[in-house]
Design a protein around this motif. Sequence first.
Motif, PDB file in Angstrom:
ATOM      1  N   LYS A 144       0.851  -1.197   0.000  1.00  0.00           N
ATOM      2  CA  LYS A 144       0.000   0.000   0.000  1.00  0.00           C
ATOM      3  C   LYS A 144       0.878   1.235   0.000  1.00  0.00           C
ATOM      4  O   LYS A 144       1.655   1.463   0.931  1.00  0.00           O
ATOM      5  CB  LYS A 144      -0.919   0.003   1.227  1.00  0.00           C
ATOM      6  CG  LYS A 144      -1.916   1.147   1.207  1.00  0.00           C
ATOM      7  CD  LYS A 144      -2.848   1.099   2.411  1.00  0.00           C
ATOM      8  CE  LYS A 144      -3.869   2.229   2.353  1.00  0.00           C
ATOM      9  NZ  LYS A 144      -4.766   2.209   3.540  1.00  0.00           N
ATOM     10  N   VAL A 145       0.747   2.028  -1.069  1.00  0.00           N
ATOM     11  CA  VAL A 145       1.547   3.228  -1.241  1.00  0.00           C
ATOM     12  C   VAL A 145       0.617   4.437  -1.254  1.00  0.00           C
ATOM     13  O   VAL A 145      -0.461   4.383  -1.870  1.00  0.00           O
ATOM     14  CB  VAL A 145       2.351   3.157  -2.563  1.00  0.00           C
ATOM     15  CG1 VAL A 145       3.233   4.381  -2.736  1.00  0.00           C
ATOM     16  CG2 VAL A 145       3.200   1.894  -2.590  1.00  0.00           C
ATOM     17  N   PRO A 146       0.982   5.512  -0.565  1.00  0.00           N
ATOM     18  CA  PRO A 146       0.127   6.709  -0.571  1.00  0.00           C
ATOM     19  C   PRO A 146      -0.207   7.173  -1.981  1.00  0.00           C
ATOM     20  O   PRO A 146       0.609   7.090  -2.890  1.00  0.00           O
ATOM     21  CB  PRO A 146       0.988   7.740   0.170  1.00  0.00           C
ATOM     22  CG  PRO A 146       1.869   6.936   1.055  1.00  0.00           C
ATOM     23  CD  PRO A 146       2.173   5.685   0.286  1.00  0.00           C
ATOM     24  N   MET A 147      -1.432   7.625  -2.151  1.00  0.00           N
ATOM     25  CA  MET A 147      -1.981   8.198  -3.378  1.00  0.00           C
ATOM     26  C   MET A 147      -2.371   7.136  -4.410  1.00  0.00           C
ATOM     27  O   MET A 147      -3.418   7.234  -5.024  1.00  0.00           O
ATOM     28  CB  MET A 147      -1.016   9.213  -4.025  1.00  0.00           C
ATOM     29  CG  MET A 147      -0.653  10.373  -3.124  1.00  0.00           C
ATOM     30  SD  MET A 147       0.357  11.613  -3.928  1.00  0.00           S
ATOM     31  CE  MET A 147      -0.811  12.309  -5.091  1.00  0.00           C
ATOM     32  N   ILE A 148      -1.551   6.103  -4.603  1.00  0.00           N
ATOM     33  CA  ILE A 148      -1.890   5.114  -5.632  1.00  0.00           C
ATOM     34  C   ILE A 148      -2.512   3.852  -5.027  1.00  0.00           C
ATOM     35  O   ILE A 148      -2.984   2.991  -5.762  1.00  0.00           O
ATOM     36  CB  ILE A 148      -0.655   4.740  -6.473  1.00  0.00           C
ATOM     37  CG1 ILE A 148       0.422   4.080  -5.611  1.00  0.00           C
ATOM     38  CG2 ILE A 148      -0.115   5.951  -7.184  1.00  0.00           C
ATOM     39  CD1 ILE A 148       1.615   3.616  -6.413  1.00  0.00           C
TER      40      ILE A 148
END
Length: 247
Positions: free
Chosen positions: A90-94
């Motif tokens: 889980k990566v911020p924004m995407i």
Amino acid sequence: MFRTEGDVNADLLRASVAEVGRNYKIQPNDILSIRIYTNKGEVLVDPNNFLRRELTQGAGRSSGGSSGNQQIGQQQERQDYTVLPNGEVKVPMIGFVQVQGYTLNQADSMFQSRFETYYRDTYVYSQVVSRRVVVLGATGGSVIPLTNENMNLIEVLALAGGMPENGKAQNIRLIRNIASDKPIVQVVDLTTIGGLQKANLRIQPNDVVYVEPVRRVFNESLRDVLTVLGAVTNVLTSYVVIRNLVN
């Protein structure tokens, strides 16, 4: 520890050596360090902004939007993300993205394409920072991080403090897949050039390197005898004290 009559699962070892020659592929529970830069990685090559200040000097201040975009690149620091058991991270924004089985180059390209939606000329640089090797035995025990994909047994031993005086250079065991039902054991002899050629095996994450210590039979026997004598002395001392008290 880890006694064998020789190599174990040699065929699996040769297969693993061939596999390690390829780029490392991301696995569940890996920890990824992901850095995102804008302007084609300008901040990466000009970390103190000397080039940018030189180019923009005298040209007035840039607009707020451009300044904000530059600050995004300037303020990037290492961010670590754990790969979930299902292979996603889980990566911020995407959000959630599948990375299991990707090489780092493939993961960088994928992240770059996702972030292009939000930033212009995105440059992504990622690393697996959780790869490590355990060294046990005469070295005392240490965990060595793998900082690149081409580290070999000699480098790992050097990082662990070198070959100790009480270690058997002719009996070093490289153990792979130690948690599986078919662990691989490679016995390495560093006292000969032929053994050194075997030692040039690339190390894989989660390998165990065991340096067998030299047994000092006299010292061990003396220590055992002193332990027994100490126990007997304590018993006799207690007996004398109790007898004196009773008298």
